[in-house]
Design an enzyme around this catalytic site. Structure first.
Site, PDB file in Angstrom:
ATOM      1  N   ASP A  89      -9.347   4.182  -4.096  1.00 38.13           N
ATOM      2  CA  ASP A  89     -10.222   3.053  -3.738  1.00 38.13           C
ATOM      3  C   ASP A  89     -11.688   2.934  -4.364  1.00 38.13           C
ATOM      4  OD1 ASP A  89      -8.277   2.509  -2.251  1.00 38.13           O
ATOM      5  OD2 ASP A  89      -9.193   2.884  -0.346  1.00 38.13           O
ATOM      6  N   ASP A 120       0.805  -1.047   0.031  1.00 37.35           N
ATOM      7  CA  ASP A 120      -0.069   0.054  -0.016  1.00 37.35           C
ATOM      8  C   ASP A 120       0.718   1.249   0.106  1.00 37.35           C
ATOM      9  OD1 ASP A 120      -2.595   1.349  -0.055  1.00 37.35           O
ATOM     10  OD2 ASP A 120      -3.313   0.022   1.584  1.00 37.35           O
TER      11      ASP A 120
END
Length: 343
Positions: free
Chosen positions: A236, A181
């Site tokens: 996202d 991430d």
């Protein structure tokens, strides 16, 4: 409806029809022949293959399950075992859904006295190695999560400046996949932060799929093919038709960079989470297959309770037939398309 929208609408309808039929019929796998060399594609694939990592992985898009959207931080080793069992019992593993990926919150809040990551003793008391062994016994693969920053997005220890130690640890556990991430990154450019983990993973001698999750910040399709096996092209996803179609539109511009060895990643499937209708989820599933990108479920109970298991057949149709026609591009802006086919 304009003529420009007809090809996509018909293709999506075919996928949806096939999924509906799959609840009654279990079709054989399609033996699709490669198109003749004279077949001409109506779109650009000129960038595919220029930047491939060529580590032997990702010859097809990764497929499986991820814990985040449904469970968030409420994960434990029993959920992971149940999910592995469900991939087998539903037949999804036979269709290629073989990754069981643990997202954020698996680790303790601090590194141990040796400076190593360690699993949260309350939620993963048996350790990650034991989970990997359990998953491997079923001929599945285990994925894990870390961050190219000083902390993960949920403020667990990140792997920035710990790449070699963490890669060795993941390899010693038998981990097969790393989602990496982008939180708490100290403002360092992704092009500088992501290659060190690639090198660290490769140096272990253990094969680990490397999934870059830098949210499309620096257009990773232009550079990440030499770094990882997939790269996030967008922010996202959320569980709504508007989010899903907008992300599909954003991802479409990078279609020419995707192919065996490295794939675009507009985030994982939301199928089954409850924010879209049954028909919208069919469209979501079909579009993700159409774009020749990863298919990773983020909804645990979709598998564990067997909801919408017919969707497992949709990818067979889409990858077996639709991709021969489109190879991952769309013919209109999907955000203009409504679930009922109007726009």
């Amino acid at each position: 409806m304009s003529m420009a929208s007809v090809p996509l609408f018909l293709l999506l309808s075919l996928c949806a029809l096939y999924i509906a039929m799959a609840t009654r019929i279990s079709p054989p796998f399609l033996d699709i022949e490669r198109p003749a060399s004279s077949f001409r594609t109506p779109f650009d694939t000129s960038n595919y293959g220029k930047l491939q990592l060529n580590n032997g992985l990702a010859l097809t898009p990764q497929m499986g399950w991820n814990s985040w959207n449904f469970f968030g931080c409420n994960i434990n080793e029993e959920v992971i075992r149940e999910t592995a069992d469900a991939l087998i019992s539903t037949g999804l593993a036979d269709l290629g859904y073989n990754y069981v990926n643990i997202d954020d919150c698996w680790s303790s809040l601090r590194r141990n006295q040796k400076g190593e990551l360690e699993p949260d003793p309350k939620t993963f008391p048996s350790g990650i190695k034991a989970l990997a062994d359990y998953v491997h016994e079923k001929s599945l693969k285990l994925g894990i999560y870390s961050d190219a920053g000083v902390f993960t997005c949920q403020v667990r220890p990140g792997s920035l400046y710990h790449e070699n130690d963490d890669a060795e640890l993941f390899a010693s556990w038998g981990v097969d996949y790393l989602k990496y991430d982008n939180c708490f990154n100290l403002g360092i450019k992704p092009e500088e932060r992501y290659p060190p983990m690639r090198d660290a993973l490769n140096s272990t001698g253990h094969t680990i799929f490397y999934s870059l999750c830098e949210w499309g910040v620096d257009d990773p399709a232009l550079w990440a093919g030499k770094v990882g096996n997939s790269w996030r092209t967008t922010d996202d996803i959320t569980d709504s038709w508007e989010s899903m179609t907008a992300i599909a539109d954003l991802n479409d511009k990078w279609a020419s960079y995707a192919g065996p060895g490295g794939w675009n990643d507009p985030d994982m499937l939301e199928v089954g989470n409850g924010g879209m209708t049954h028909m919208e989820y069919r469209g979501h599933f079909s579009i993700w297959a159409l774009m020749k990108i990863l298919s990773v479920f983020k909804e645990g109970r979709f598998l564990l309770e067997g909801k919408m298991v017919a969707a497992r057949f949709g990818l067979v149709l889409c990858l077996g037939t639709v991709l021969l026609l489109l190879y991952g591009t769309v013919v209109l802006k999907l955000s203009q398309l409504q679930p009922n086919g109007k726009h």
